[in-house]
Structures are given as C-alpha cells and as structure tokens.
Write an enzyme that holds these catalytic residues in place. Structure first.
Site, mmCIF file in Angstrom:
data_model
loop_
_atom_site.group_PDB
_atom_site.id
_atom_site.type_symbol
_atom_site.label_atom_id
_atom_site.label_comp_id
_atom_site.label_asym_id
_atom_site.label_seq_id
_atom_site.Cartn_x
_atom_site.Cartn_y
_atom_site.Cartn_z
ATOM 1 N N GLY A 259 -25.478 29.620 32.375
ATOM 2 C CA GLY A 259 -25.575 31.023 32.770
ATOM 3 C C GLY A 259 -25.612 31.198 34.278
ATOM 4 O O GLY A 259 -24.855 31.980 34.843
ATOM 5 N N MET A 261 -27.578 29.391 38.239
ATOM 6 C CA MET A 261 -28.328 28.307 38.870
ATOM 7 C C MET A 261 -29.107 28.821 40.067
ATOM 8 O O MET A 261 -28.566 29.531 40.914
ATOM 9 C CB MET A 261 -27.349 27.202 39.279
ATOM 10 C CG MET A 261 -27.989 26.027 39.953
ATOM 11 S SD MET A 261 -29.163 25.165 38.843
ATOM 12 C CE MET A 261 -30.366 24.623 40.048
ATOM 13 N N GLU A 262 -30.389 28.408 40.137
ATOM 14 C CA GLU A 262 -31.343 28.982 41.086
ATOM 15 C C GLU A 262 -31.358 28.344 42.470
ATOM 16 O O GLU A 262 -32.391 28.386 43.146
ATOM 17 C CB GLU A 262 -32.748 28.882 40.480
ATOM 18 C CG GLU A 262 -33.325 27.449 40.394
ATOM 19 C CD GLU A 262 -33.128 26.735 39.068
ATOM 20 O OE1 GLU A 262 -32.173 27.093 38.336
ATOM 21 O OE2 GLU A 262 -33.898 25.820 38.755
ATOM 22 N N GLU A 296 -33.361 33.601 37.444
ATOM 23 C CA GLU A 296 -33.029 32.794 38.634
ATOM 24 C C GLU A 296 -33.907 33.206 39.809
ATOM 25 O O GLU A 296 -34.353 32.375 40.590
ATOM 26 C CB GLU A 296 -31.545 32.911 38.992
ATOM 27 C CG GLU A 296 -30.569 32.592 37.863
ATOM 28 C CD GLU A 296 -30.863 31.316 37.097
ATOM 29 O OE1 GLU A 296 -31.416 30.371 37.682
ATOM 30 O OE2 GLU A 296 -30.554 31.268 35.880
ATOM 31 N N HIS A 299 -37.351 31.696 39.525
ATOM 32 C CA HIS A 299 -37.372 30.272 39.857
ATOM 33 C C HIS A 299 -37.752 30.035 41.318
ATOM 34 O O HIS A 299 -38.191 28.938 41.676
ATOM 35 C CB HIS A 299 -35.994 29.652 39.622
ATOM 36 C CG HIS A 299 -35.803 29.037 38.271
ATOM 37 N ND1 HIS A 299 -36.734 28.220 37.675
ATOM 38 C CD2 HIS A 299 -34.745 29.085 37.406
ATOM 39 C CE1 HIS A 299 -36.266 27.805 36.496
ATOM 40 N NE2 HIS A 299 -35.069 28.322 36.309
HETATM 41 N N1 TRP Z 1 -31.579 25.625 36.073
HETATM 42 C C1 TRP Z 1 -30.633 26.558 35.542
HETATM 43 C C2 TRP Z 1 -31.430 27.689 34.947
HETATM 44 O O1 TRP Z 1 -32.114 27.542 33.997
HETATM 45 C C3 TRP Z 1 -29.708 26.078 34.513
HETATM 46 C C4 TRP Z 1 -28.925 24.842 34.704
HETATM 47 C C5 TRP Z 1 -29.312 23.590 34.460
HETATM 48 C C6 TRP Z 1 -27.568 24.741 34.960
HETATM 49 N N2 TRP Z 1 -28.246 22.721 34.562
HETATM 50 C C7 TRP Z 1 -27.193 23.405 34.847
HETATM 51 C C8 TRP Z 1 -26.646 25.684 35.268
HETATM 52 C C9 TRP Z 1 -25.867 23.003 34.978
HETATM 53 C C10 TRP Z 1 -25.333 25.279 35.420
HETATM 54 C C11 TRP Z 1 -24.955 23.958 35.280
HETATM 55 O O2 TRP Z 1 -31.440 28.747 35.425
HETATM 56 ZN ZN ZN Z 2 -34.016 28.203 34.545
#
Ligand code: TRP
Ligand code: ZN
Length: 865
Positions: A259, A261-262, A296, A299
């Site tokens: 979805g 990335m933070e 996000e 986070h």
């Molecule tokens: N940390 C991200 C979230 O939960 C998600 C995430 C983890 C992610 N690995 C990823 C997004 C790989 C893209 C690709 O918000």
């Molecule tokens: Zn997350």
C-alpha cells in the site's frame, strides 16, 4: 540441486559489529548504469577487525579504507566481507546498479519513468553495501544527480543544496537530521505535478506538505491531502505527538508491491492509495486512502522515532500503527463500522493464516524471507493485541504507557518486550502472562457453557480456552473477555459477582474459568466476546431466537452485526447439511422477518443496515468447516441471496428509494450509497423493469460507488444488462488503469465456464501488465480469492491458471508471487480430489529452476508442514 534457503532465528540475535556515522550517499542516476558511492565512518563495537556488509545484485567498483584503495575483502552473492580493519576507519564503496531492469520493485527501480526506492525490509542492500539491519541507525547526507529532464530529485529530510553541474546535469543534496535505519531511506526522481499545502503544529511550527503525482492527476489529490492534515491533527490531540521535520512529502507511484511506505519525511505510496475523486474512486477507496495516509504518518513516531531492533519485532511498529490508524478512522468516522471492518479482516484472512501451514506468532521466531512476514497476523492480530492492552489498561493508562515508551526509547531500536514493559510500568498492571500473545500462534477457541439457576437467581458462565494443539509449550493466555447479559426486554443487566457489581470485561487467565452472576431474575441472553474484545473464536450454541433477540435489542451496533453474522452462518451451515437431501434450502422465516424489520428501522444508520443484511463472506463461513464444502457453499449462497431478493423485494425497493445522497462525501451520503448498493445487489436478482431502470441509471452515474454497484449487481445476477454495462465501462475507462482494476476484478468473478478463458484473454488487454502488482491482484488475485466456483473447478483449471502465473511472477516479482500463493496455502482444507489437484500445482512450483526464497518458504511449508 539448488541449495536450500537458510532460516534465521530470533534466538540467534546479536548486536551489530560496528556503529556507522556520517553516512554520505551519492547516487548518479542512469536507467541501466546508476553509480552509487557510499562513504561512512565505522567504529567497531567490540574490537572486531572484520566487517560484513549486506549487498545483493551489486556490481562492485572499488573499496577504499581511510581514503586508500583496499583489497582485503571477499564477495559472495549476498555479502561483502572486509578483513583486517582498524577499530575506527572511513569506508568508501563504489558500485553500479540497473534500475530499469529491476522488476522486483525492491531497491532502486523505475516506475513509469520515475526513479523510486523501496528498502523495507531488506532492499537497501540492492542499492549499496551496508549493515542493512534496523538496529544500525545513522545520519544521512544524500546527493542525487540526474539529467535536467528529471526535475524533481527527492530524499529524506531537508534539501540543503542544489545546482547545475558543468556537464549540464543537475543535483540536489538532502540531509536528514534524524538518525535512521537503512530501511527508512528513500530516493525519488521524476517529473510530477505537485499539490502543496501547509500544516501548523500545536507549537506553531509550519510544515510544508507536498503530494507528488503523475502529470494530470492534481484533481485526485485533495482527499489524500485532507487525510494527511487530519492525521497530523489527530496525532497531536489523541497521542500528543507532533511532527518533527519542516517538510512532509508523499509520492504516488504506479508500480508498488504494497500500500505505502513510511520512509522518513518522504512516503512512497501505491497510486491506488492516493488518487481519488468521485468519478474514479469508490467510498471504500476514500476510506482506504484516509487510513493508509494516516498509517504512514503515524509511523513517524511508532516506527521511525522508535524502531525495531530486528525484523522479528515487526509487530512492534506494525501492530501498534495499525491500532493507531484504526483509532484514527474510528474517531473521525463511525466506530462501529470501523470495528466491523477490522473484525471482518481478522475472520476472513487472519484466522485462516493462523490455522494454516504459515501460522506464526505476531512475533515470529523463524524466518527465511522477511517479506513473507508482512502478514495479517503481524499487522492485524498485532493490532488486536495492542487493543487488548488498551482494553485492560483503559485509555488514560494506555496513554501514560505511550508517553513512557517514548521517554525511554526515542531514537532507539527496541523490542516488543520493551513496549509491554512501558505499558506495564506506567499503569502498574502486570502483563507477564499477557506477553504470551507474542509467542503463541493459533486462534484460541473459547468454549462457553451457561446455566441459569431459577432458585438461586444466578447465571453461571463457564469458559474454557482451547489452543492450537501443535504448540509444545502451550499455556493459557490472559484474555479480556467482554460480556453483556440481556433480560427478556433486551435491557442490560448489572453484572454482580460475590455481591459486588463488576464491569463487563472478565479477565481469563486459566484454561478454565467460571463466573456466577447474582440477582438474575429470569433466564438472560448472553452477549459473548463483546466488541471482539480478544482475537478468539467463541463456541456457544446459540438458539436462533436468542440471536434474533440480541439483534433486535442490543444497544451496540457492533453486537447487532455480530449476531446477524452468526445467525446467517448458522443457517448456511444447516443448509449445507440438508442440501444433499433435497437440493433446495430455505432461510428461516424467523430470520427473514428480522431482516424485514431491520430494513424498516428509520433511526438506524443506513451503513449499518447495509452491513446487517449482508451474508457473511465465503471465507468467514468456510472457517466453520473442517473440510470446506465448496460446491455446496456456492449453491447455498446462490439460493439464499435469491430468497432475500425475492422475499424482501418491497423492503429493499423502499430502502433503495429512500436512500438519498446529500453532500458528496458526507457520512450520510456514504451510508446512503452503501445501502443503495446492497439493495441493488439483491434486487438485480429480481429484475423487473424498475430494477433494470435503476441499474441503467447507476451505471451511468458520475459517482464511481454507484456505477460500480450497478455493475457488480448486474454481473452477480447474470442480468441481461450485464455484458453491455461491462463493455461500456471498458470503453470509457481504458485510459485509466487504476479504474480498470475495478473492471478486471469484476471480470475475475465471472461465474461460468468461460471464466478461465476470459482471464487468459485479459492478459492481452492493453491495460494489463504482469509486472504491475495492482493489475495482477485485481485480475488473478480476485479470481483466486472471490470466485470459489471457478477457482475450485473440479477439472483443476483454476488452480493451473494461478500456478502458471506464479511461475511467471517468480522471476519478475518474487514478493508479489509469494503474496499471490495464499489461496493454495489452505489446500488441506478441501476434499481429496481438490487436495490432489492443488498439491500437484504446489509440487510443480517447487520444482522450477531458481525458485525465489519467497515462494520456496511458503510452498515448502505448504507441502511439508
Ligand atoms: N512498512 C509498510 C507499512 O506498513 C509496508 C511495507 C513493508 C512495504 N514492506 C514493504 C511497502 C515493501 C512496500 C514494499 O506501511
Ligand atoms: Zn505499517
């Protein structure tokens, strides 16, 4: 023979060998030959003389130690091991990478001409050699160089310099004032349209907000921007957390594995989770965008300021941040509807995972490919575990715990135990036993028996926890079990134990517990596990009249939904059993009557009515069977839906006609559209002129929620209008692949023997692209998840279609392939014939050359667990 991938274990954790500082990263962008230079100071933590860096698919150019060329190193597929090093030194490494051929969407890659990165969990090692682990925090100074036709050069933190080089290229330099682990690094370079806004924090600091989207998409950014500002405000109000940089950027890209990335100060989003207007996005999409933008943003504190010591601790940030985004959505919108969503996700996906070969605790202990552990268990069950602590502590103590957590751990990489310790220390509540939720997998079942004693006027509830039999050190969990007792008028009775009134949350700590409530004048109806107070299955033999009693009288909207689902499930299960004898099955008159009266409730939120009259989804009901009777379930659903349509026709029509939208995205309008959509779904199965007219009207609506509702209704009913509407949609929306995903998903649910052929032919549709995870999930993912009749065809053609695709995706995008294998994981739940068919496909996958670690881990577990 391929060598078997090696697992890593939580118990083997050891601290990093070196500390890294003054990290400087220079990236000279080129589609096939990007040059990366990494300079940093390293300091050995325990006089180590060897430094082992992670690096994958990198072309190494040079290594310098303290400015001098250095050759005392060895390279293998995943590491660079440098030897005979002093305690302190600077290291400079040059390497080259090729973004344009990187289809894994991990590391540095190109999405429709824009450079972007994805580093979580272990993607940074595809950019340069580094200690690519979350407990190595360092300060970043990043220089990006590119041709001038790429105007925006972005990275984390603040831009500190920019300019033109003698050769005509330009550069930008970014400094991040906050130390961070490599997984939070981001770089984006491309040509975009930008929506700008500002947010003033509670301490009066002005923060620039920028959303970068593909050219021409500025009319689809206002909702994401509004959501971001709401999130910033909410985190200040509810959690007392303020943003900590001068700029917050969001970039929307079309090629993305998840979805969003933070990355610190520079979130990268799947464009599906940003772009929305009334013509292109449904109300559900609006809700998803709000929650992911919130997620996000949240986070920034829970994940970035305090991060994970190692990847086994992933739920430390994800469970907590999902809890926070759920609370955000609940505070801004309807708490009951958000709870319904969350519980449905648990029952639809998490229970199945927890009962299958990939079952793992929210803090896993053994991992081959980390990307396989971004699961509903770590995220959603993780959030339920946080929610249970919130229930046990109450909001005030929970917030004290959060405060202490940040006081202790700001700027650190910590463990789930550290979080629980902060909660416990701040509140004084003992959470030792509670911590077992982090190490025990499986959904606990709670078996409930009740007994009403007329003479004593007591009501006894006996509860027994039953856990997954396979766990070797099985122990009882600490379970907050909320209950309510309703009298014959539907009024809530006070709960009196040993002469004292108690609150509704019972704390279960033993395998067996018993509670005897006093002063109960007549047989009460128990509401069990109210608000899904723990991620458990309740086994209790409700009679239909009890369920309907609760459905009528419960004051909690969630509880009403819960018993409606139970009532439907009970009838579906009974129908499956009687189907074999008669061929036809009937919903009970009792339940039909209850549904009628629900449809006539004028005071009730229309969105709730819409949920109350919907059958529980296929996966939720499937979980009730040891062996899933696919064909029978499909048949029962068909008959039940048809009966609701026929027998409730007047009420459904009235509900449809009386649902008026006022204001585009007001909660009232959203609720009206929800009820309209559900009514239409059933009514299409009656199909008179009036209904045809409604289908037609809605299919031409400027509002995507209504338009899609009409198409779904027509398609599901095999309505005569169906084909025409589907063709019109294709013709009107071909220019917009994100919208076409809705169409692909709809086509995937085709309920006849042409489905397989149709899906194969759609691989050649101009909008389709196997390299794009959104497209693949819309078409094939939806097919495997939501078309049980065709996916589980007894000739095995459905399974073959999925396996063919997985084999292709294995080398294009292993992460996406691995997520798509989920429908095969529960193969042992089907009949023998289907088991054999799925097993054959799993074996086919197991035998291909260069099977990725991602697919290996799951297929191996599926076959050998
Ligand atoms: N940390 C991200 C979230 O939960 C998600 C995430 C983890 C992610 N690995 C990823 C997004 C790989 C893209 C690709 O918000
Ligand atoms: Zn997350």
């Amino acid at each position: 023979m391929q060598s078997k991938p090696q697992a890593k274990y939580l118990k083997d954790y050891s601290a990093p060998s070196h500390t890294v500082s003054n990290f400087e990263l220079d990236v000279e962008l080129h589609p096939t030959d990007t040059k990366v230079t990494a300079r940093a100071s390293y300091k050995a933590n325990n006089a180590e003389t060897v430094l082992t860096l992670d690096g994958v698919e990198l072309e190494l150019e040079s290594v310098k130690v303290n400015g001098q060329p250095y050759s005392d190193y060895v390279q293998d597929q995943t590491r660079l091991t440098i030897s005979n090093l002093p305690e302190k030194f600077t290291l400079e490494i040059e390497n080259r990478i090729s973004p344009s051929t990187n289809t894994s969407l991990e590391g540095l890659y190109l999405s429709e001409g824009a450079y972007c990165t994805q580093c979580e969990a272990e993607g940074f090692r595809k950019i340069t050699y580094f200690l690519d682990r979350p407990d190595v925090l360092t300060d970043y100074l990043v220089t990006i160089t590119a041709e001038k036709n790429i105007p925006y050069l972005l990275s984390n933190g603040n831009k500190v310099a920019e300019g033109t080089l003698p050769d005509g290229r330009h550069f930008a330099k970014w400094q991040d004032p906050h130390k961070k682990p490599s997984y939070l690094f981001a770089l984006v370079a491309g040509d975009f349209d930008v929506q700008k806004d500002t947010f003033t924090t509670k301490n009066g600091r002005e923060v620039s907000l920028e959303i970068f989207v593909d050219k021409g998409n500025l009319n689809k950014t206002p909702h994401a921007m509004a959501s971001l500002k709401n999130a910033m405000k909410w985190d200040e109000t509810r959690f007392n957390l303020e943003y900590d940089l001068d700029i917050y950027m969001i970039v929307a890209v079309d090629f993305f594995n998840m979805g969003a990335m933070e990355n610190k100060g520079l979130n990268v989003f799947n464009s599906a989770c940003v772009l929305a207007n009334q013509q292109t996005a449904t109300d559900r999409d609006y809700h998803t965008i709000e929650s992911i933008v919130g997620h996000e943003y949240f986070h920034n504190w829970t994940g970035n300021r305090v991060t994970c010591r190692d990847w086994f601790q992933l739920s430390l940030k994800e469970g907590l941040t999902v809890f926070r985004d759920q609370e955000f959505s609940s505070d801004l919108g309807s708490r009951a509807l958000n709870r319904i969503d969350a519980v449905m996700a648990m029952r639809t996906h998490q229970f199945a995972e927890d009962a299958g070969p990939m079952a793992h605790p929210i803090r896993p202990e053994k991992v081959i490919e980390m990307n396989n552990f971004y699961t509903v268990t770590v995220y959603n069950k993780g959030a339920e575990v946080i929610r249970m602590m919130h229930t046990l502590l109450g909001e005030a103590n929970f917030q004290k715990g959060m405060k202490l957590y940040f006081e202790r751990h700001d700027g650190q990489a910590v463990t789930c135990d550290d979080f629980v310790a902060a909660m416990s220390d701040a509140s004084g509540k003992c959470l030792e036993q509670f911590k077992r939720w982090y190490s025990q997998y499986g959904t606990p079942t709670i078996k409930v028996l009740t007994n009403y004693n007329v003479e004593d006027e007591t009501f006894t509830i006996s509860l027994e926890q039953v856990h997954a039999a396979c766990d070797p050190i099985l122990q009882p969990l600490h379970i907050p079990f909320a209950i309510e007792l309703l009298d014959e008028n539907g009024c809530t009775l006070p709960l009196i134990l040993d002469g004292k009134q108690v609150q509704s949350v019972l704390e279960l700590k033993e395998f067996k517990s018993e509670f005897t409530f006093e002063n109960i004048k007549s047989q009460p109806t128990p509401v069990l596990l109210e608000n899904f107070s723990a991620p458990c299955i309740v086994e209790y033999d409700y009679q239909m009249d009890e369920l309907i009693h609760i459905l009528k009288h419960a004051s909690s909207d969630f509880t009403r939904w819960e018993v409606a689902q139970r009532a439907f499930t009970k009838e579906i299960k009974q129908a499956v059993l009687s189907l074999t004898n008669t061929g036809s099955v009937n919903l009970s008159e009792h339940l039909i009557a209850a549904l009628k009266s629900i449809l006539n409730e004028v005071e009730t939120d229309k969105a709730l009515i819409s949920e109350l009259i919907r059958l529980p989804n296929f996966d939720t009901v499937s979980a009730e069977f040891k062996q899933i009777p696919v064909a029978e379930l499909v048949e029962v659903y068909k008959q039940f839906e048809q009966q609701i349509a026929t027998q409730l026709c007047p009420e459904l029509k009235k509900a449809y006609s009386e649902s008026h939208e006022m204001g585009e995205i007001s909660s009232y309008a959203v609720a009206a559209r929800s009820l309209k959509s559900t009514a239409l779904f059933y009514l299409a199965k009656v199909s008179d002129d009036e209904v045809s007219k409604w289908l037609n009207e809605n299919s031409k609506s400027e509002n995507m929620t209504l338009k899609l509702a009409a198409l779904k209704a027509a398609k599901s009913a095999n309505h005569t209008l169906s084909e025409q509407l589907i063709n019109e949609f294709d013709a009107n929306w071909r220019h917009d692949p994100l919208v076409m995903d809705k169409w692909f998903a709809l086509q995937a649910t085709t309920d006849n023997d042409e489905a397989i052929q149709l899906i194969k032919s759609l691989y050649a549709h101009p909008c389709f692209d196997k390299g794009n995870p959104n497209r693949v999930r819309a078409l094939v993912g939806q097919f495997a998840r939501s078309n049980p009749a065709q996916f589980h065809r007894i000739d095995g053609k459905g399974y073959e279609l999925l396996a063919d695709l997985l084999i292709e995706l294995n080398h294009i995008n292993p992460q996406n392939a691995s997520r798509m294998v989920t429908p095969f994981m529960s193969w042992k739940r089907y009949d023998e014939q289907r088991q054999a068919l799925i097993k054959a496909q799993l074996q086919r996958i197991a035998e291909i050359n260069n099977l990725s670690d991602d697919l290996f881990e799951k297929v191996d577990k599926a076959l050998n667990a």
